[in-house]
Design a protein around this motif. Structure first.
Motif, PDB file in Angstrom:
ATOM      1  N   HIS A  27       0.842  -1.207   0.000  1.00 47.98           N
ATOM      2  CA  HIS A  27       0.000   0.000   0.000  1.00 47.98           C
ATOM      3  C   HIS A  27       0.874   1.253   0.000  1.00 47.98           C
ATOM      4  CE1 HIS A  27      -3.334   2.666   0.636  1.00 47.98           C
ATOM      5  NE2 HIS A  27      -2.783   3.120   1.734  1.00 47.98           N
ATOM      6  N   ALA A  28       1.886   1.261   0.854  1.00 47.65           N
ATOM      7  CA  ALA A  28       2.883   2.335   0.869  1.00 47.65           C
ATOM      8  C   ALA A  28       4.205   1.727   0.423  1.00 47.65           C
ATOM      9  CB  ALA A  28       3.024   2.922   2.268  1.00 47.65           C
ATOM     10  N   VAL A  29       5.005   2.522  -0.282  1.00 42.27           N
ATOM     11  CA  VAL A  29       6.329   2.086  -0.709  1.00 42.27           C
ATOM     12  C   VAL A  29       7.345   2.701   0.247  1.00 42.27           C
ATOM     13  CG1 VAL A  29       8.049   2.214  -2.551  1.00 42.27           C
ATOM     14  CG2 VAL A  29       5.632   1.883  -3.118  1.00 42.27           C
ATOM     15  N   VAL A  30       8.256   1.862   0.760  1.00 39.24           N
ATOM     16  CA  VAL A  30       9.305   2.321   1.662  1.00 39.24           C
ATOM     17  C   VAL A  30      10.646   1.992   1.017  1.00 39.24           C
ATOM     18  CG1 VAL A  30      10.359   2.083   3.944  1.00 39.24           C
ATOM     19  CG2 VAL A  30       7.873   1.920   3.690  1.00 39.24           C
ATOM     20  N   VAL A  31      11.521   2.997   0.913  1.00 37.83           N
ATOM     21  CA  VAL A  31      12.871   2.796   0.390  1.00 37.83           C
ATOM     22  C   VAL A  31      13.844   3.160   1.500  1.00 37.83           C
ATOM     23  CG1 VAL A  31      14.560   3.436  -1.370  1.00 37.83           C
ATOM     24  CG2 VAL A  31      12.125   3.350  -1.953  1.00 37.83           C
ATOM     25  N   GLU A  32      14.668   2.194   1.900  1.00 32.92           N
ATOM     26  CA  GLU A  32      15.655   2.391   2.960  1.00 32.92           C
ATOM     27  C   GLU A  32      17.041   2.153   2.376  1.00 32.92           C
ATOM     28  OE1 GLU A  32      16.319   0.777   7.467  1.00 32.92           O
ATOM     29  OE2 GLU A  32      15.794  -0.678   5.922  1.00 32.92           O
ATOM     30  N   VAL A  33      17.971   3.093   2.625  1.00 33.98           N
ATOM     31  CA  VAL A  33      19.335   2.983   2.115  1.00 33.98           C
ATOM     32  C   VAL A  33      20.306   2.863   3.279  1.00 33.98           C
ATOM     33  CG1 VAL A  33      21.120   4.058   0.689  1.00 33.98           C
ATOM     34  CG2 VAL A  33      18.705   4.434   0.135  1.00 33.98           C
ATOM     35  N   LEU A  34      21.164   1.841   3.217  1.00 34.13           N
ATOM     36  CA  LEU A  34      22.227   1.654   4.202  1.00 34.13           C
ATOM     37  C   LEU A  34      23.567   1.835   3.511  1.00 34.13           C
ATOM     38  CD1 LEU A  34      21.042  -1.651   5.961  1.00 34.13           C
ATOM     39  CD2 LEU A  34      20.524   0.680   6.621  1.00 34.13           C
ATOM     40  N   VAL A  35      24.458   2.595   4.137  1.00 36.23           N
ATOM     41  CA  VAL A  35      25.836   2.713   3.666  1.00 36.23           C
ATOM     42  C   VAL A  35      26.711   2.150   4.777  1.00 36.23           C
ATOM     43  CG1 VAL A  35      27.691   4.271   2.964  1.00 36.23           C
ATOM     44  CG2 VAL A  35      25.344   4.712   2.209  1.00 36.23           C
ATOM     45  N   ASP A  36      27.489   1.138   4.447  1.00 35.29           N
ATOM     46  CA  ASP A  36      28.332   0.449   5.430  1.00 35.29           C
ATOM     47  C   ASP A  36      27.512   0.003   6.645  1.00 35.29           C
ATOM     48  OD1 ASP A  36      30.443   0.946   3.699  1.00 35.29           O
ATOM     49  OD2 ASP A  36      31.083   2.730   4.771  1.00 35.29           O
ATOM     50  N   GLY A  37      26.269  -0.436   6.387  1.00 35.57           N
ATOM     51  CA  GLY A  37      25.415  -0.961   7.447  1.00 35.57           C
ATOM     52  C   GLY A  37      24.675   0.073   8.271  1.00 35.57           C
ATOM     53  N   LYS A  38      24.841   1.366   7.969  1.00 40.72           N
ATOM     54  CA  LYS A  38      24.154   2.426   8.721  1.00 40.72           C
ATOM     55  C   LYS A  38      23.112   3.085   7.836  1.00 40.72           C
ATOM     56  CE  LYS A  38      28.120   3.456  11.575  1.00 40.72           C
ATOM     57  NZ  LYS A  38      29.146   4.419  11.924  1.00 40.72           N
ATOM     58  N   GLU A  39      21.912   3.293   8.405  1.00 41.30           N
ATOM     59  CA  GLU A  39      20.840   3.928   7.628  1.00 41.30           C
ATOM     60  C   GLU A  39      21.222   5.363   7.304  1.00 41.30           C
ATOM     61  OE1 GLU A  39      16.462   5.465   8.501  1.00 41.30           O
ATOM     62  OE2 GLU A  39      16.605   3.276   8.668  1.00 41.30           O
ATOM     63  N   THR A  40      21.210   5.690   5.997  1.00 37.58           N
ATOM     64  CA  THR A  40      21.551   7.041   5.566  1.00 37.58           C
ATOM     65  C   THR A  40      20.441   7.686   4.755  1.00 37.58           C
ATOM     66  OG1 THR A  40      22.654   6.208   3.603  1.00 37.58           O
ATOM     67  CG2 THR A  40      24.024   6.559   5.538  1.00 37.58           C
ATOM     68  N   GLY A  41      19.431   6.905   4.386  1.00 38.57           N
ATOM     69  CA  GLY A  41      18.326   7.462   3.628  1.00 38.57           C
ATOM     70  C   GLY A  41      17.074   6.632   3.835  1.00 38.57           C
ATOM     71  N   TYR A  42      15.913   7.316   3.882  1.00 37.90           N
ATOM     72  CA  TYR A  42      14.640   6.632   4.124  1.00 37.90           C
ATOM     73  C   TYR A  42      13.538   7.492   3.517  1.00 37.90           C
ATOM     74  CZ  TYR A  42      11.019   4.157   6.767  1.00 37.90           C
ATOM     75  OH  TYR A  42       9.935   3.407   7.129  1.00 37.90           O
ATOM     76  N   VAL A  43      12.751   6.904   2.629  1.00 40.47           N
ATOM     77  CA  VAL A  43      11.660   7.636   1.982  1.00 40.47           C
ATOM     78  C   VAL A  43      10.434   6.736   1.917  1.00 40.47           C
ATOM     79  CG1 VAL A  43      10.889   8.685  -0.184  1.00 40.47           C
ATOM     80  CG2 VAL A  43      13.231   9.015   0.559  1.00 40.47           C
ATOM     81  N   THR A  44       9.261   7.313   2.165  1.00 42.18           N
ATOM     82  CA  THR A  44       8.009   6.585   1.951  1.00 42.18           C
ATOM     83  C   THR A  44       7.180   7.347   0.924  1.00 42.18           C
ATOM     84  OG1 THR A  44       6.882   7.742   3.745  1.00 42.18           O
ATOM     85  CG2 THR A  44       7.954   5.670   4.305  1.00 42.18           C
ATOM     86  N   THR A  45       6.436   6.604   0.138  1.00 42.95           N
ATOM     87  CA  THR A  45       5.589   7.213  -0.883  1.00 42.95           C
ATOM     88  C   THR A  45       4.472   6.233  -1.228  1.00 42.95           C
ATOM     89  OG1 THR A  45       5.584   8.311  -3.035  1.00 42.95           O
ATOM     90  CG2 THR A  45       6.945   6.341  -2.838  1.00 42.95           C
ATOM     91  N   HIS A  46       3.585   6.631  -2.100  1.00 46.25           N
ATOM     92  CA  HIS A  46       2.501   5.766  -2.584  1.00 46.25           C
ATOM     93  C   HIS A  46       2.620   5.666  -4.095  1.00 46.25           C
ATOM     94  CE1 HIS A  46       0.444   5.584   1.274  1.00 46.25           C
ATOM     95  NE2 HIS A  46       0.748   6.857   1.410  1.00 46.25           N
TER      96      HIS A  46
END
Length: 95
Positions: A27-46
Motif C-alpha cells: 500500500h505504501a512504498v518504503v525505500v531504505e538505504v544503508l551505507v556500510d550498514g548504517k541507515e543514511t536514507g529513508y523515503v516513503t511514498t505511494h
C-alpha cells in the motif's frame, strides 16, 4: 482488501563503501538505504513512480550520491548515481 507487502534488496559497492537498498512494496512504498550498514536514507511514498533518495558516502570530504528506486509496476529496480561515475543498476539480493 489487503495488499501484499514484499521486500526487495539491492546492493553495490562504490569508493570502498557498501551500499544496500531495501524497497518494500505494498500500500505504501518504503525505500531504505544503508551505507556500510548504517541507515543514511529513508523515503516513503505511494504508487509506482520512481523515487530518488539522496545520500552521502562517508568519504573525506563526504561524497554525494543518489539512489533511483523504481518500485513498479512489476519487479522493482534500483540505479546508483554518483558524480564522476556512470549510473549503474544495483544487483538484486535474495535476503
Amino acid at each position: 482488501m489487503t495488499s501484499m507487502r514484499q521486500r526487495h534488496h539491492f546492493h553495490t559497492d562504490h569508493a570502498g563503501h557498501s551500499v544496500t537498498v531495501t524497497v518494500q512494496t505494498g500500500h505504501a512504498v518504503v525505500v531504505e538505504v544503508l551505507v556500510d550498514g548504517k541507515e543514511t536514507g529513508y523515503v516513503t511514498t505511494h504508487g509506482d513512480d520512481p523515487i530518488t533518495v539522496r545520500i552521502e558516502l562517508p568519504t573525506d570530504p563526504p561524497q554525494p550520491a543518489a539512489i533511483r528506486a523504481k518500485p513498479g509496476p512489476g519487479t522493482p529496480g534500483c540505479l546508483f548515481e554518483a558524480p564522476g561515475a556512470e549510473p549503474r543498476p544495483m544487483s538484486p539480493r535474495a535476503y
